[in-house]
Design a protein around this motif. Structure first.
Motif, PDB file in Angstrom:
ATOM      1  N   VAL A  32       0.840  -1.201   0.000  1.00 40.17           N
ATOM      2  CA  VAL A  32       0.000   0.000   0.000  1.00 40.17           C
ATOM      3  C   VAL A  32       0.875   1.252   0.000  1.00 40.17           C
ATOM      4  N   GLN A  33       1.876   1.277   0.853  1.00 41.37           N
ATOM      5  CA  GLN A  33       2.739   2.455   0.946  1.00 41.37           C
ATOM      6  C   GLN A  33       3.508   2.688  -0.355  1.00 41.37           C
ATOM      7  N   SER A  34       4.035   1.623  -0.924  1.00 38.41           N
ATOM      8  CA  SER A  34       4.803   1.738  -2.166  1.00 38.41           C
ATOM      9  C   SER A  34       3.933   2.260  -3.308  1.00 38.41           C
ATOM     10  N   ARG A  58      -1.937  -1.044 -11.813  1.00 37.01           N
ATOM     11  CA  ARG A  58      -0.717  -1.617 -12.403  1.00 37.01           C
ATOM     12  C   ARG A  58       0.304  -1.939 -11.320  1.00 37.01           C
ATOM     13  N   CYS A  59       0.428  -1.055 -10.357  1.00 43.35           N
ATOM     14  CA  CYS A  59       1.389  -1.247  -9.265  1.00 43.35           C
ATOM     15  C   CYS A  59       1.046  -2.501  -8.461  1.00 43.35           C
ATOM     16  N   ILE A  60      -0.213  -2.638  -8.092  1.00 45.83           N
ATOM     17  CA  ILE A  60      -0.640  -3.800  -7.319  1.00 45.83           C
ATOM     18  C   ILE A  60      -0.440  -5.077  -8.125  1.00 45.83           C
ATOM     19  N   ASP A  61      -0.836  -5.042  -9.397  1.00 48.89           N
ATOM     20  CA  ASP A  61      -0.681  -6.207 -10.262  1.00 48.89           C
ATOM     21  C   ASP A  61       0.789  -6.618 -10.361  1.00 48.89           C
ATOM     22  N   LYS A  62       1.654  -5.632 -10.523  1.00 49.44           N
ATOM     23  CA  LYS A  62       3.097  -5.900 -10.621  1.00 49.44           C
ATOM     24  C   LYS A  62       3.623  -6.543  -9.343  1.00 49.44           C
TER      25      LYS A  62
END
Length: 90
Positions: A32-34, A58-62
């Motif tokens: 979450v922070q990232s 996209r961030c979560i998927d990655k």
């Protein structure tokens, strides 16, 4: 674990479950922070903009895909070590 009585086994299981939950929550918090740090930059609205929302997705998927890949590699390494009879270099 066979040498433990039923009560000790339950206690050990409980400790292991709490440790796994703590590790999961730490990983989730870091994710979450990232993603927040990488994607959220407009604080003029309480809702996400379309660019922010797609960035977060996209961030979560990655992160999830990389975590899955690492888990698979650890399983492969563990299987290889088990097949060879122990840790490398021994």
């Amino acid at each position: 674990m066979d040498s433990l009585n039923a009560s000790e086994q339950r206690e050990l299981q409980s400790i292991m479950e709490r440790k796994q939950m703590k590790e999961f929550m730490t990983m989730y918090s870091n994710l979450v922070q990232s993603c927040f740090d990488s994607c959220i930059n407009d604080f003029t609205s309480k809702s996400l903009g379309s660019r922010e929302e797609s960035c977060v997705m996209r961030c979560i998927d990655k992160h999830l895909k990389s975590s899955e890949r690492m888990g698979n590699r650890f399983q492969e390494q563990n299987a290889a070590m088990s097949a060879s009879g122990g840790l490398p270099g021994r």
